[in-house]
Motif scaffolding. Structure first.
Motif, short mmCIF file in Angstrom:
data_model
loop_
_atom_site.label_atom_id
_atom_site.label_comp_id
_atom_site.label_asym_id
_atom_site.label_seq_id
_atom_site.Cartn_x
_atom_site.Cartn_y
_atom_site.Cartn_z
N ARG A 126 -19.34 -34.02 29.98
CA ARG A 126 -18.82 -34.77 31.12
C ARG A 126 -17.70 -34.01 31.81
NH1 ARG A 126 -16.77 -39.31 28.59
NH2 ARG A 126 -18.38 -39.45 27.03
N LEU A 127 -16.84 -33.39 31.02
CA LEU A 127 -15.69 -32.68 31.56
C LEU A 127 -16.10 -31.44 32.34
CD1 LEU A 127 -12.57 -32.57 31.62
CD2 LEU A 127 -12.68 -31.20 29.56
N TYR A 128 -17.09 -30.70 31.82
CA TYR A 128 -17.48 -29.44 32.44
C TYR A 128 -18.80 -29.50 33.20
CZ TYR A 128 -13.60 -27.48 29.91
OH TYR A 128 -12.35 -27.21 29.45
N GLY A 129 -19.27 -30.68 33.52
CA GLY A 129 -20.44 -30.79 34.39
C GLY A 129 -21.77 -30.60 33.71
N GLY A 130 -21.89 -30.92 32.46
CA GLY A 130 -23.18 -30.87 31.78
C GLY A 130 -23.55 -29.46 31.37
N GLY A 131 -24.82 -29.28 31.13
CA GLY A 131 -25.31 -27.97 30.69
C GLY A 131 -25.46 -27.93 29.19
N ASP A 132 -26.06 -26.87 28.74
CA ASP A 132 -26.28 -26.67 27.30
C ASP A 132 -25.06 -25.98 26.71
OD1 ASP A 132 -27.37 -26.53 24.81
OD2 ASP A 132 -28.77 -24.91 25.29
N LEU A 133 -24.37 -26.64 25.81
CA LEU A 133 -23.16 -26.07 25.21
C LEU A 133 -23.45 -25.20 24.00
CD1 LEU A 133 -20.75 -29.14 25.43
CD2 LEU A 133 -20.93 -27.20 26.98
N ASP A 134 -24.70 -25.12 23.61
CA ASP A 134 -25.06 -24.31 22.44
C ASP A 134 -25.35 -22.86 22.78
OD1 ASP A 134 -24.77 -26.44 20.73
OD2 ASP A 134 -26.87 -27.03 20.88
N LYS A 135 -25.47 -22.54 24.06
CA LYS A 135 -25.74 -21.15 24.42
C LYS A 135 -24.68 -20.65 25.38
CE LYS A 135 -28.78 -21.80 28.34
NZ LYS A 135 -29.98 -21.37 29.00
N PRO A 190 -23.13 -19.21 28.65
CA PRO A 190 -23.58 -19.36 30.04
C PRO A 190 -23.93 -18.01 30.66
CG PRO A 190 -21.22 -19.59 29.91
CD PRO A 190 -21.71 -19.51 28.50
N GLU A 191 -24.85 -18.07 31.62
CA GLU A 191 -25.21 -16.86 32.35
C GLU A 191 -24.22 -16.67 33.48
OE1 GLU A 191 -29.22 -16.45 33.64
OE2 GLU A 191 -30.01 -17.32 31.80
N LEU A 192 -23.61 -15.52 33.52
CA LEU A 192 -22.64 -15.22 34.55
C LEU A 192 -23.27 -14.26 35.54
CD1 LEU A 192 -19.56 -14.65 32.25
CD2 LEU A 192 -20.19 -16.74 33.44
N LYS A 193 -23.15 -14.57 36.82
CA LYS A 193 -23.70 -13.70 37.85
C LYS A 193 -22.56 -13.29 38.77
CE LYS A 193 -28.18 -15.87 37.67
NZ LYS A 193 -29.15 -16.72 38.32
N PHE A 194 -22.37 -12.02 38.87
CA PHE A 194 -21.33 -11.48 39.72
C PHE A 194 -21.98 -10.77 40.91
CE2 PHE A 194 -19.47 -11.48 35.46
CZ PHE A 194 -18.34 -12.24 35.69
#
Length: 107
Positions: free
Chosen positions: A82-91, A93-97
């Motif tokens: 809820r705090l960080y907007g959902g998503g899978d917390l077990d993996k 995150p993919e970062l795209k620069f």
């Protein structure tokens, strides 16, 4: 003259043998020190860690974790989602620069 050279050679040989022996003795002291029995406190500590490892592998997770523990973990995960907007917390995150665009400025 040959006797003098022989004495010099023997002293150089003696010093190199002495250095080699000192290094080998220093290295073997470390190896023999590890082979000795551990301090009783260290042994107890290592035994506890090893027993926890076997219990953890047998249970497949946290040792002595019951239903309340699992409920607390799932509640904390829901709070984080809820705090960080959902998503899978077990993996991770993919970062795209993206490369910034630089405009030339006329002088």
């Amino acid at each position: 003259m040959a006797l003098h050279r022989l004495i010099q050679l023997s002293s150089m040989l003696r010093s190199s043998v002495s250095l080699t022996l000192r290094r080998n003795i220093g290295l073997s002291a470390v190896v023999f020190n590890r082979a000795k029995d551990l301090d009783p406190i260290q042994k107890l500590f290592l035994d506890k860690i090893r027993s926890y490892k076997t219990k953890s592998r047998a249970s497949g997770g946290v040792v002595d974790g019951d239903a309340s523990y699992d409920k607390n973990v799932s509640d904390e995960i829901l709070k984080l989602q809820r705090l960080y907007g959902g998503g899978d917390l077990d993996k991770f995150p993919e970062l795209k620069f993206t490369d910034p665009t630089h405009d030339e400025v006329a002088k």
